[in-house]
Design a protein around this motif. Structure first.
Motif, PDB file in Angstrom:
ATOM      1  N   UNK A   1       5.358   4.713  24.912  1.00 12.99           N
ATOM      2  CA  UNK A   1       5.326   5.729  25.945  1.00 12.99           C
ATOM      3  C   UNK A   1       6.667   5.736  26.681  1.00 12.99           C
ATOM      4  N   UNK A   2       7.162   6.936  26.961  1.00 16.01           N
ATOM      5  CA  UNK A   2       8.439   7.055  27.642  1.00 16.01           C
ATOM      6  C   UNK A   2       8.309   6.622  29.101  1.00 16.01           C
ATOM      7  N   UNK A   3       9.431   6.182  29.684  1.00 12.65           N
ATOM      8  CA  UNK A   3       9.435   5.831  31.092  1.00 12.65           C
ATOM      9  C   UNK A   3       9.223   7.073  31.942  1.00 12.65           C
ATOM     10  N   UNK A   4       8.426   6.929  33.005  1.00 11.70           N
ATOM     11  CA  UNK A   4       8.219   8.027  33.926  1.00 11.70           C
ATOM     12  C   UNK A   4       9.345   8.027  34.934  1.00 11.70           C
ATOM     13  N   UNK A   5       9.747   9.196  35.375  1.00 12.43           N
ATOM     14  CA  UNK A   5      10.896   9.348  36.252  1.00 12.43           C
ATOM     15  C   UNK A   5      10.510   9.150  37.714  1.00 12.43           C
ATOM     16  N   UNK A   6      11.339   8.417  38.432  1.00  9.55           N
ATOM     17  CA  UNK A   6      11.191   8.285  39.879  1.00  9.55           C
ATOM     18  C   UNK A   6      11.955   9.423  40.533  1.00  9.55           C
ATOM     19  N   UNK A   7      11.456   9.915  41.632  1.00 10.16           N
ATOM     20  CA  UNK A   7      12.056  11.047  42.298  1.00 10.16           C
ATOM     21  C   UNK A   7      13.165  10.608  43.259  1.00 10.16           C
ATOM     22  N   UNK A   8      14.300  11.310  43.211  1.00  9.93           N
ATOM     23  CA  UNK A   8      15.404  11.047  44.133  1.00  9.93           C
ATOM     24  C   UNK A   8      15.184  11.829  45.430  1.00  9.93           C
ATOM     25  N   UNK A   9      15.951  11.505  46.457  1.00 11.54           N
ATOM     26  CA  UNK A   9      15.866  12.247  47.719  1.00 11.54           C
ATOM     27  C   UNK A   9      16.224  13.719  47.508  1.00 11.54           C
ATOM     28  N   UNK A  10      17.213  13.978  46.675  1.00 12.70           N
ATOM     29  CA  UNK A  10      17.620  15.361  46.406  1.00 12.70           C
ATOM     30  C   UNK A  10      16.489  16.133  45.710  1.00 12.70           C
ATOM     31  N   UNK A  11      15.820  15.488  44.770  1.00 12.71           N
ATOM     32  CA  UNK A  11      14.698  16.131  44.089  1.00 12.71           C
ATOM     33  C   UNK A  11      13.558  16.411  45.068  1.00 12.71           C
ATOM     34  N   UNK A  12      13.287  15.450  45.951  1.00 13.53           N
ATOM     35  CA  UNK A  12      12.242  15.641  46.966  1.00 13.53           C
ATOM     36  C   UNK A  12      12.553  16.851  47.848  1.00 13.53           C
ATOM     37  N   UNK A  13      13.804  16.956  48.269  1.00 20.08           N
ATOM     38  CA  UNK A  13      14.213  18.070  49.126  1.00 20.08           C
ATOM     39  C   UNK A  13      14.068  19.396  48.387  1.00 20.08           C
ATOM     40  N   UNK A  14      14.496  19.440  47.140  1.00 17.82           N
ATOM     41  CA  UNK A  14      14.415  20.668  46.340  1.00 17.82           C
ATOM     42  C   UNK A  14      12.962  21.097  46.155  1.00 17.82           C
ATOM     43  N   UNK A  15      12.090  20.146  45.860  1.00 17.27           N
ATOM     44  CA  UNK A  15      10.671  20.469  45.676  1.00 17.27           C
ATOM     45  C   UNK A  15      10.043  20.891  46.998  1.00 17.27           C
ATOM     46  N   UNK A  16      10.377  20.217  48.088  1.00 15.37           N
ATOM     47  CA  UNK A  16       9.862  20.607  49.403  1.00 15.37           C
ATOM     48  C   UNK A  16      10.283  22.030  49.742  1.00 15.37           C
TER      49      UNK A  16
ATOM     50  N   UNK B   1       1.645  18.699  27.720  1.00 11.74           N
ATOM     51  CA  UNK B   1       1.523  17.479  26.920  1.00 11.74           C
ATOM     52  C   UNK B   1       2.881  16.907  26.534  1.00 11.74           C
ATOM     53  N   UNK B   2       3.886  17.771  26.371  1.00  9.77           N
ATOM     54  CA  UNK B   2       5.220  17.299  26.009  1.00  9.77           C
ATOM     55  C   UNK B   2       5.923  16.616  27.187  1.00  9.77           C
ATOM     56  N   UNK B   3       5.770  17.154  28.376  1.00 10.57           N
ATOM     57  CA  UNK B   3       6.566  16.703  29.513  1.00 10.57           C
ATOM     58  C   UNK B   3       5.837  15.810  30.513  1.00 10.57           C
ATOM     59  N   UNK B   4       4.534  15.649  30.348  1.00 14.44           N
ATOM     60  CA  UNK B   4       3.761  14.878  31.319  1.00 14.44           C
ATOM     61  C   UNK B   4       2.907  13.830  30.627  1.00 14.44           C
ATOM     62  N   UNK B   5       2.647  12.755  31.329  1.00 11.47           N
ATOM     63  CA  UNK B   5       1.652  11.762  30.936  1.00 11.47           C
ATOM     64  C   UNK B   5       0.501  11.851  31.923  1.00 11.47           C
ATOM     65  N   UNK B   6      -0.705  11.654  31.435  1.00 10.66           N
ATOM     66  CA  UNK B   6      -1.842  11.578  32.352  1.00 10.66           C
ATOM     67  C   UNK B   6      -1.699  10.327  33.196  1.00 10.66           C
ATOM     68  N   UNK B   7      -2.150  10.427  34.440  1.00 11.94           N
ATOM     69  CA  UNK B   7      -2.084   9.300  35.358  1.00 11.94           C
ATOM     70  C   UNK B   7      -3.370   9.270  36.177  1.00 11.94           C
ATOM     71  N   UNK B   8      -3.599   8.177  36.852  1.00 12.36           N
ATOM     72  CA  UNK B   8      -4.762   8.052  37.728  1.00 12.36           C
ATOM     73  C   UNK B   8      -4.374   8.077  39.197  1.00 12.36           C
ATOM     74  N   UNK B   9      -3.065   8.150  39.487  1.00 10.70           N
ATOM     75  CA  UNK B   9      -2.653   8.050  40.888  1.00 10.70           C
ATOM     76  C   UNK B   9      -1.981   9.326  41.368  1.00 10.70           C
ATOM     77  N   UNK B  10      -2.304   9.680  42.587  1.00 13.36           N
ATOM     78  CA  UNK B  10      -1.656  10.813  43.235  1.00 13.36           C
ATOM     79  C   UNK B  10      -0.358  10.333  43.865  1.00 13.36           C
ATOM     80  N   UNK B  11       0.742  10.836  43.350  1.00 11.53           N
ATOM     81  CA  UNK B  11       2.073  10.548  43.882  1.00 11.53           C
ATOM     82  C   UNK B  11       2.804  11.871  43.996  1.00 11.53           C
ATOM     83  N   UNK B  12       3.811  11.932  44.830  1.00 14.14           N
ATOM     84  CA  UNK B  12       4.580  13.163  44.968  1.00 14.14           C
ATOM     85  C   UNK B  12       5.053  13.660  43.613  1.00 14.14           C
TER      86      UNK B  12
END
Length: 144
Positions: free
Chosen positions: A1-16, A81-92
């Motif tokens: 399984x590929x590593x999941x990406x952690x969000x940067x401050x810039x990404x958080x701001x862009x999504x907000x 299915x290509x870009x996401x993995x199923x998870x059990x936790x709600x995270x930003x």
């Protein structure tokens, strides 16, 4: 399984900023809809350009599915299915999804979890935020 990406401050701001730009506005297929919201999150997290490729190219769910196949080479469900993995936790940045039948096609209905709430289209097709316990979803998806 590929590593999941952690969000940067810039990404958080862009999504907000994106969430604030659609909040309170009606769903308009091809301009401001759940499919484009998911693509925007992927673009922010991976540097892809799905959102700009798809925006403005369709006006119905059926057209959106067909355009996705044509322009990005996959259906929205294959895209998930290509870009996401199923998870059990709600995270930003986690996508909530449920599958509903639209005429003859199964369609993902999605929301974006961010800062303790989920951005969703309400029963009047207006983008709003709800607390996770106040909405139904079947799966949670995190960017790979």
């Amino acid at each position: 399984m590929e590593d999941e990406k952690e969000m940067t401050d810039e990404q958080r701001t862009t999504i907000t900023d994106f969430i604030n730009s659609v909040y309170g506005k009606p769903v308009v297929f091809g301009e401001r809809d759940c499919n484009l919201t998911v693509m925007f999150i992927i673009d922010v997290m991976t540097g892809s350009n799905y959102y700009s490729t798809m925006k403005g190219t369709y006006t119905t769910i059926e057209e959106g599915i067909a355009k996705a196949k044509d322009l990005i080479g996959m259906t929205p469900s294959a895209f998930m299915k290509k870009h996401f993995n199923k998870t059990d936790s709600l995270e930003d940045g986690v996508i909530t999804s449920s599958i509903k039948k639209n005429k003859t096609t199964n369609v993902y209905h999605t929301g974006v979890y961010f800062s303790g709430v989920i951005l969703v289209a309400d029963e009047n097709n207006i983008f709003t935020t709800v607390h996770p316990i106040d909405t139904e979803y079947q799966d949670l998806w995190r960017v790979k």
